[in-house]
Design an enzyme around this catalytic site. Sequence first.
Site, PDB file in Angstrom:
ATOM      1  N   CYS A  63      25.648 -23.717  12.270  1.00 49.30           N
ATOM      2  CA  CYS A  63      24.925 -22.719  12.844  1.00 49.30           C
ATOM      3  C   CYS A  63      25.595 -21.477  13.382  1.00 49.30           C
ATOM      4  CB  CYS A  63      23.655 -23.262  13.633  1.00 49.30           C
ATOM      5  SG  CYS A  63      22.910 -21.842  14.615  1.00 49.30           S
TER       6      CYS A  63
ATOM      7  N   HIS B 206      17.965 -20.080  14.044  1.00 48.65           N
ATOM      8  CA  HIS B 206      18.222 -20.538  15.467  1.00 48.65           C
ATOM      9  C   HIS B 206      17.413 -19.534  16.280  1.00 48.65           C
ATOM     10  CE1 HIS B 206      21.151 -22.153  18.864  1.00 48.65           C
ATOM     11  NE2 HIS B 206      19.948 -21.412  19.441  1.00 48.65           N
TER      12      HIS B 206
ATOM     13  N   CYS C 225      24.977 -21.570  17.120  1.00 45.61           N
ATOM     14  CA  CYS C 225      25.436 -22.485  18.002  1.00 45.61           C
ATOM     15  C   CYS C 225      27.163 -22.301  18.101  1.00 45.61           C
ATOM     16  CB  CYS C 225      25.341 -23.626  17.324  1.00 45.61           C
ATOM     17  SG  CYS C 225      23.757 -24.459  17.568  1.00 45.61           S
TER      18      CYS C 225
ATOM     19  N   HIS D  29      14.873 -10.599  19.552  1.00 43.70           N
ATOM     20  CA  HIS D  29      15.498  -9.683  19.768  1.00 43.70           C
ATOM     21  C   HIS D  29      15.017  -8.612  20.965  1.00 43.70           C
ATOM     22  CE1 HIS D  29      16.892  -9.674  15.338  1.00 43.70           C
ATOM     23  NE2 HIS D  29      16.049 -10.572  15.381  1.00 43.70           N
TER      24      HIS D  29
ATOM     25  N   ASP E 103      23.661  -7.515  19.084  1.00 43.50           N
ATOM     26  CA  ASP E 103      23.447  -8.047  17.417  1.00 43.50           C
ATOM     27  C   ASP E 103      24.549  -7.248  16.916  1.00 43.50           C
ATOM     28  OD1 ASP E 103      20.491  -8.570  15.909  1.00 43.50           O
ATOM     29  OD2 ASP E 103      22.313  -7.392  14.822  1.00 43.50           O
TER      30      ASP E 103
ATOM     31  N   HIS F 100      15.649 -17.011  17.891  1.00 41.79           N
ATOM     32  CA  HIS F 100      16.141 -15.848  18.849  1.00 41.79           C
ATOM     33  C   HIS F 100      15.236 -14.907  19.174  1.00 41.79           C
ATOM     34  CE1 HIS F 100      16.866 -15.193  14.587  1.00 41.79           C
ATOM     35  NE2 HIS F 100      16.833 -14.187  14.716  1.00 41.79           N
TER      36      HIS F 100
ATOM     37  N   HIS G  20      20.059 -26.029  20.189  1.00 41.73           N
ATOM     38  CA  HIS G  20      19.398 -25.528  18.507  1.00 41.73           C
ATOM     39  C   HIS G  20      18.107 -25.883  18.198  1.00 41.73           C
ATOM     40  CE1 HIS G  20      20.233 -24.432  14.280  1.00 41.73           C
ATOM     41  NE2 HIS G  20      19.390 -25.199  14.159  1.00 41.73           N
TER      42      HIS G  20
ATOM     43  N   ASN H 286      11.402 -13.280  15.022  1.00 38.52           N
ATOM     44  CA  ASN H 286      10.939 -13.398  13.599  1.00 38.52           C
ATOM     45  C   ASN H 286      10.918 -14.857  13.488  1.00 38.52           C
ATOM     46  OD1 ASN H 286      10.812 -10.645  13.048  1.00 38.52           O
ATOM     47  ND2 ASN H 286      13.112 -10.594  12.846  1.00 38.52           N
TER      48      ASN H 286
HETATM   49  P1  DGP Z   1      16.514 -12.166  12.173  1.00 35.41           P
HETATM   50  O1  DGP Z   1      16.348 -11.568  10.820  1.00 35.41           O
HETATM   51  O2  DGP Z   1      15.382 -12.222  13.002  1.00 35.41           O
HETATM   52  O3  DGP Z   1      16.951 -13.851  11.924  1.00 35.41           O
HETATM   53  O4  DGP Z   1      17.692 -11.560  12.931  1.00 35.41           O
HETATM   54  C1  DGP Z   1      19.197 -12.126  12.619  1.00 35.41           C
HETATM   55  C2  DGP Z   1      20.075 -10.991  13.773  1.00 35.41           C
HETATM   56  O5  DGP Z   1      21.091 -11.832  13.893  1.00 35.41           O
HETATM   57  C3  DGP Z   1      20.167  -9.883  12.501  1.00 35.41           C
HETATM   58  O6  DGP Z   1      19.736  -8.717  13.284  1.00 35.41           O
HETATM   59  C4  DGP Z   1      21.642  -9.765  12.784  1.00 35.41           C
HETATM   60  C5  DGP Z   1      22.017 -10.767  13.609  1.00 35.41           C
HETATM   61  N1  DGP Z   1      23.364 -11.641  13.408  1.00 35.41           N
HETATM   62  C6  DGP Z   1      23.563 -12.416  12.581  1.00 35.41           C
HETATM   63  N2  DGP Z   1      24.893 -12.972  12.225  1.00 35.41           N
HETATM   64  C7  DGP Z   1      25.425 -12.367  13.405  1.00 35.41           C
HETATM   65  C8  DGP Z   1      26.685 -12.666  14.075  1.00 35.41           C
HETATM   66  O7  DGP Z   1      27.374 -13.493  13.470  1.00 35.41           O
HETATM   67  N3  DGP Z   1      27.022 -12.060  15.246  1.00 35.41           N
HETATM   68  C9  DGP Z   1      26.070 -11.298  15.777  1.00 35.41           C
HETATM   69  N4  DGP Z   1      26.555 -10.650  17.067  1.00 35.41           N
HETATM   70  N5  DGP Z   1      24.809 -10.990  15.282  1.00 35.41           N
HETATM   71  C10 DGP Z   1      24.736 -11.625  14.113  1.00 35.41           C
END
Ligand code: DGP
Length: 113
Positions: free
Chosen positions: A4, A97, A7, A101, A30, A99, A46, A86
């Site tokens: 993950c 995982h 994680c 926003h 992000d 989260h 997780h 989401n």
């Molecule tokens: P969602 O679509 O709600 O699952 O959003 C996942 C968010 O995670 C997306 O806006 C991009 C962000 N994201 C994905 N991988 C990484 C990463 O490796 N590092 C960071 N900082 N953000 C990430």
Amino acid sequence: MEDCIFCRICGKEVPTDVVYEDEHIFCFHDVSPQAPVHVLVIPKKHIVSLDDVLPEDQAVLGHLLGKIGALAKELGLENGYRLVSNCGEDAMQSVRHLHFHLLGKRKLAWPPG
Ligand code: DGP
């Protein structure tokens, strides 16, 4: 959880731009910002999504939500912000995982796309 990305980020295996961290939660920028301020706030545990929250997770999630106002203030979001989680396919959850926003510093349209 080994495979993950979130994680691995909160376990410091993958370097990231940390905004806030404590024993239970982690906040970082992000990688693909959708607003001038776009951070992710996650539980270190997780949990796949809001659908997977167990009764024993509720204290941590209460703690997480309780920190949002202070984080928003620290990030300069005095004019307002949006907190989004989401969940599942229709909401296009891409990282499995849980989260949240935290978005701000621009007018955020409603309804979202
Ligand atoms: P969602 O679509 O709600 O699952 O959003 C996942 C968010 O995670 C997306 O806006 C991009 C962000 N994201 C994905 N991988 C990484 C990463 O490796 N590092 C960071 N900082 N953000 C990430």
